[in-house]
Design a protein around this motif. Structure first.
Motif, mmCIF file in Angstrom:
data_model
loop_
_atom_site.group_PDB
_atom_site.id
_atom_site.type_symbol
_atom_site.label_atom_id
_atom_site.label_comp_id
_atom_site.label_asym_id
_atom_site.label_seq_id
_atom_site.Cartn_x
_atom_site.Cartn_y
_atom_site.Cartn_z
ATOM 1 N N ASN A 279 0.815 -1.225 0.000
ATOM 2 C CA ASN A 279 0.000 0.000 0.000
ATOM 3 C C ASN A 279 0.848 1.276 0.000
ATOM 4 O OD1 ASN A 279 -2.601 0.957 -0.203
ATOM 5 N ND2 ASN A 279 -2.874 1.189 1.998
ATOM 6 N N LYS A 280 2.002 1.213 -0.664
ATOM 7 C CA LYS A 280 2.876 2.386 -0.714
ATOM 8 C C LYS A 280 2.533 3.306 -1.888
ATOM 9 C CE LYS A 280 6.848 0.198 1.523
ATOM 10 N NZ LYS A 280 8.257 -0.246 1.355
ATOM 11 N N ARG A 281 1.856 2.781 -2.851
ATOM 12 C CA ARG A 281 1.435 3.588 -3.999
ATOM 13 C C ARG A 281 0.151 3.006 -4.585
ATOM 14 N NH1 ARG A 281 2.128 1.335 -9.031
ATOM 15 N NH2 ARG A 281 3.585 -0.427 -9.254
ATOM 16 N N LYS A 282 -0.474 3.782 -5.439
ATOM 17 C CA LYS A 282 -1.680 3.321 -6.108
ATOM 18 C C LYS A 282 -1.323 2.505 -7.356
ATOM 19 C CE LYS A 282 -4.578 7.236 -4.710
ATOM 20 N NZ LYS A 282 -5.449 8.347 -5.193
ATOM 21 N N ILE A 283 -2.210 1.600 -7.714
ATOM 22 C CA ILE A 283 -2.048 0.852 -8.968
ATOM 23 C C ILE A 283 -2.454 1.761 -10.122
ATOM 24 C CG2 ILE A 283 -3.001 -1.045 -10.333
ATOM 25 C CD1 ILE A 283 -3.095 -2.714 -7.790
ATOM 26 N N ARG A 284 -1.599 1.812 -11.138
ATOM 27 C CA ARG A 284 -1.774 2.775 -12.224
ATOM 28 C C ARG A 284 -2.498 2.126 -13.414
ATOM 29 N NH1 ARG A 284 2.572 6.219 -15.639
ATOM 30 N NH2 ARG A 284 1.648 8.272 -15.320
ATOM 31 N N ILE A 285 -3.667 2.653 -13.720
ATOM 32 C CA ILE A 285 -4.491 2.122 -14.808
ATOM 33 C C ILE A 285 -4.451 3.095 -15.978
ATOM 34 C CG2 ILE A 285 -6.806 1.432 -15.501
ATOM 35 C CD1 ILE A 285 -7.354 0.642 -12.625
ATOM 36 N N ALA A 286 -3.979 2.611 -17.124
ATOM 37 C CA ALA A 286 -3.848 3.449 -18.321
ATOM 38 C C ALA A 286 -4.859 3.007 -19.377
ATOM 39 C CB ALA A 286 -2.435 3.347 -18.879
ATOM 40 N N PHE A 287 -5.591 3.971 -19.918
ATOM 41 C CA PHE A 287 -6.548 3.704 -20.999
ATOM 42 C C PHE A 287 -5.855 4.006 -22.325
ATOM 43 C CE2 PHE A 287 -8.992 4.651 -17.248
ATOM 44 C CZ PHE A 287 -10.072 3.761 -17.297
ATOM 45 N N LYS B 149 -14.993 6.612 -29.965
ATOM 46 C CA LYS B 149 -15.348 5.337 -29.348
ATOM 47 C C LYS B 149 -15.095 5.320 -27.837
ATOM 48 C CE LYS B 149 -14.378 2.669 -33.547
ATOM 49 N NZ LYS B 149 -13.519 1.642 -34.161
ATOM 50 N N TRP B 150 -14.756 6.450 -27.266
ATOM 51 C CA TRP B 150 -14.451 6.538 -25.846
ATOM 52 C C TRP B 150 -15.695 6.198 -25.030
ATOM 53 C CZ3 TRP B 150 -11.216 6.142 -22.163
ATOM 54 C CH2 TRP B 150 -11.279 6.871 -20.972
ATOM 55 N N CYS B 151 -15.600 5.164 -24.193
ATOM 56 C CA CYS B 151 -16.768 4.713 -23.432
ATOM 57 C C CYS B 151 -16.522 4.701 -21.925
ATOM 58 C CB CYS B 151 -17.183 3.312 -23.892
ATOM 59 S SG CYS B 151 -16.044 1.996 -23.424
ATOM 60 N N CYS B 152 -15.369 5.186 -21.484
ATOM 61 C CA CYS B 152 -14.974 5.003 -20.082
ATOM 62 C C CYS B 152 -14.824 6.303 -19.306
ATOM 63 C CB CYS B 152 -13.662 4.217 -20.023
ATOM 64 S SG CYS B 152 -13.802 2.522 -20.578
ATOM 65 N N GLN B 153 -15.542 7.348 -19.710
ATOM 66 C CA GLN B 153 -15.402 8.620 -19.003
ATOM 67 C C GLN B 153 -15.773 8.500 -17.532
ATOM 68 O OE1 GLN B 153 -14.227 11.565 -20.570
ATOM 69 N NE2 GLN B 153 -13.969 12.155 -18.423
ATOM 70 N N SER B 154 -16.901 7.829 -17.256
ATOM 71 C CA SER B 154 -17.345 7.698 -15.857
ATOM 72 C C SER B 154 -16.350 6.877 -15.045
ATOM 73 C CB SER B 154 -18.729 7.048 -15.798
ATOM 74 O OG SER B 154 -18.714 5.755 -16.386
ATOM 75 N N LEU B 155 -15.773 5.837 -15.650
ATOM 76 C CA LEU B 155 -14.783 5.022 -14.946
ATOM 77 C C LEU B 155 -13.512 5.820 -14.690
ATOM 78 C CD1 LEU B 155 -13.759 2.343 -13.800
ATOM 79 C CD2 LEU B 155 -13.146 1.659 -16.137
ATOM 80 N N TYR B 156 -13.050 6.540 -15.687
ATOM 81 C CA TYR B 156 -11.865 7.390 -15.534
ATOM 82 C C TYR B 156 -12.067 8.385 -14.395
ATOM 83 C CZ TYR B 156 -8.503 11.110 -16.572
ATOM 84 O OH TYR B 156 -7.515 12.054 -16.469
ATOM 85 N N ASP B 157 -13.226 9.025 -14.359
ATOM 86 C CA ASP B 157 -13.515 10.026 -13.327
ATOM 87 C C ASP B 157 -13.558 9.404 -11.932
ATOM 88 O OD1 ASP B 157 -13.648 12.040 -15.214
ATOM 89 O OD2 ASP B 157 -15.820 11.913 -15.449
ATOM 90 N N ILE C 173 -4.730 8.655 -19.358
ATOM 91 C CA ILE C 173 -5.019 8.387 -20.759
ATOM 92 C C ILE C 173 -3.712 8.229 -21.513
ATOM 93 C CG2 ILE C 173 -6.066 9.270 -22.877
ATOM 94 C CD1 ILE C 173 -8.120 8.610 -20.750
ATOM 95 N N PHE C 174 -3.523 7.108 -22.167
ATOM 96 C CA PHE C 174 -2.421 6.925 -23.116
ATOM 97 C C PHE C 174 -3.003 7.173 -24.510
ATOM 98 C CE2 PHE C 174 0.604 3.791 -20.708
ATOM 99 C CZ PHE C 174 0.913 4.812 -19.823
ATOM 100 N N LEU C 175 -2.704 8.318 -25.070
ATOM 101 C CA LEU C 175 -3.267 8.702 -26.355
ATOM 102 C C LEU C 175 -2.329 8.263 -27.466
ATOM 103 C CD1 LEU C 175 -5.580 10.046 -27.777
ATOM 104 C CD2 LEU C 175 -4.506 12.267 -27.397
ATOM 105 N N THR C 176 -2.781 7.255 -28.210
ATOM 106 C CA THR C 176 -1.983 6.709 -29.308
ATOM 107 C C THR C 176 -2.649 7.061 -30.637
ATOM 108 O OG1 THR C 176 -0.876 4.700 -30.117
ATOM 109 C CG2 THR C 176 -3.084 4.432 -29.197
ATOM 110 N N SER C 177 -2.348 6.314 -31.688
ATOM 111 C CA SER C 177 -2.834 6.700 -33.011
ATOM 112 C C SER C 177 -3.168 5.475 -33.850
ATOM 113 C CB SER C 177 -1.774 7.555 -33.714
ATOM 114 O OG SER C 177 -2.225 7.967 -34.987
#
Length: 424
Positions: free
Chosen positions: A52-60, A67-75, A87-91
């Protein structure tokens, strides 16, 4: 992997059947490697949770804001004691409108999300290895258009892969074509409904990585804010003349609907095309070039709104009729209770059970004559004989849930179960 496939196909005189079997063996070998790596990463993340020394990092990992469907989850992850979101913004590297798309992606995510990391060199067209950004979990947006530096096999050395499908329901043809090289490699695949899970089981899906949580995008319907019902949306799918996906009908109705809209300025029109329309329609020679395609878009802009980005549920809540051949919208629009004019083609892909039930409460049309008739009844005369059937179906299916809470609860149970027990 693509280079290996191409080499084998060109250099070794295999039959098509043997070639496919050989590729399957390679994919299966990759699967075994990923599973072993997955166990190791999972063990490490459990240790992170325990300490519990840091948070687990979740990258979208996202490449299409539409097609973004995870705004509520991200918030909600931003408020979590255990997780942080980025957010990992790729192409996508093979579209004719890629520069425009990248620009719109950046504008969109800068507006809706605070923590953004661009993982693609826009200037030189290079994809970055995600390891340098230290994600613990990578949430994928879709199974295709993923750089080999950012695919599940690559990130499996240091992160777990999760998939939250960008649409409520996936056609089995899409699922099947990405089973061994995507779906089976996932640590967790979050699905939207029990009827979806039944489809997987019926088709022989073997891996126990599915979890029913609901669909995050539909959480917007949970707020009780009242909207004026003022819009009519025309939302065409891209898949005209496609061999794999067959939903698009723009070739027989696109011009007609535009002309109809021009003749009926009493309605508030919105044109909401699928993000791949430009690429697909020009490739299918419906439009000769980008200029001709843009002219069509501009005509819609003169009489209404062109909406070509994500986070559109609030827009649906202001809409009194949807005209579409897009299978995902058939479900996403249902909670409004308002009618859909479902544009059809005779050779379309078979729909899953849940979608088949839903379209019975809509108005299905296969040709212009029927479309003119339905427009007269539903749009001009406000005749909606299937309304009660829709309302009953909405209650029975229960599509709108606290999906984001369900996902976070599942992740906490996976990694923080001991901690949660202690807290209690």
């Amino acid at each position: 992997m693509k280079k290996i496939k191409k080499y084998i196909k060109n250099k070794i005189p295999f039959s098509k059947k043997i070639y496919k079997q050989f590729i399957y063996l390679i994919q299966y070998f990759q699967y075994l490697i990923v599973i072993q790596r997955q166990k190791k990463v999972y063990k490490n993340l459990c240790l992170v949770a325990k300490q519990n020394k840091r948070k687990i990092r979740i990258a979208f990992l996202v490449n299409e804001n539409e097609k973004w469907c995870c705004q509520s989850l991200y918030d909600k992850l931003k408020q979590s004691n255990h997780f942080e979101s980025i957010i990992f913004l790729t192409s996508i590297d093979h579209r004719i409108d890629i520069k425009e798309k990248n620009k719109k992606n950046i504008e969109f995510f800068n507006k809706y999300c605070e923590n953004i990391q661009i993982v693609y060199d826009i200037k030189n067209g290079n994809f970055y290895n995600l390891k340098k950004y230290s994600p613990d979990i990578v949430v994928y947006q879709q199974p295709w258009d993923i750089s080999k530096k950012q695919n599940i096999f690559s990130i499996s050395k240091f992160a777990l892969a999760i998939y939250i499908p960008y649409c409520f329901v996936e056609s089995w043809k899409i699922i099947e074509s990405h089973i061994i090289d995507f779906n089976y490699l996932l640590f967790r695949k979050y699905i939207s409904h029990t009827l979806i899970e039944q489809e997987y089981i019926r088709k022989g899906y073997k891996r126990k990585n599915l979890k029913i949580v609901g669909y995050p995008k539909l959480e917007k319907y949970l707020d009780n804010k009242k909207y004026e019902k003022k819009y009519i949306i025309y939302a065409p799918h891209f898949s005209v003349k496609q061999t794999t996906i067959k939903f698009g009908t723009f070739d027989w109705n696109g011009e007609f609907i535009l002309e109809y809209a021009k003749k009926h300025p009493e309605f508030n029109w919105i044109f909401k095309p699928h993000p791949q329309c430009k690429h697909s329609f020009i490739k299918a020679k419906i439009f000769k070039n980008i200029n001709e395609f843009n002219d069509y878009y501009n005509e819609w802009g003169k009489i209404g709104i062109v909406y070509d980005k994500g986070n559109y549920i609030d827009l649906f809540k202001q809409t009194k009729c949807l005209i579409t051949d897009c299978d995902s919208f058939l479900i996403e629009f249902l909670p409004t209770g308002y009618p859909v004019i479902n544009l059809k083609r005779a050779d379309s892909n078979p729909l899953l059970q849940i979608t088949q039930e839903i379209i019975k409460t809509y108005y299905q049309v296969y040709n212009l004559e029927d479309l003119k008739k339905v427009f007269l009844d539903v749009l001009e005369n406000n005749i909606d004989i299937k309304k009660q059937d829709r309302l009953e179906l909405i209650n029975r299916l229960g599509l709108v849930t606290e999906a984001s809470d369900n996902i976070i609860e599942d992740l906490e149970n996976i990694f923080y179960q001991d901690n949660i027990k202690k807290d209690k």
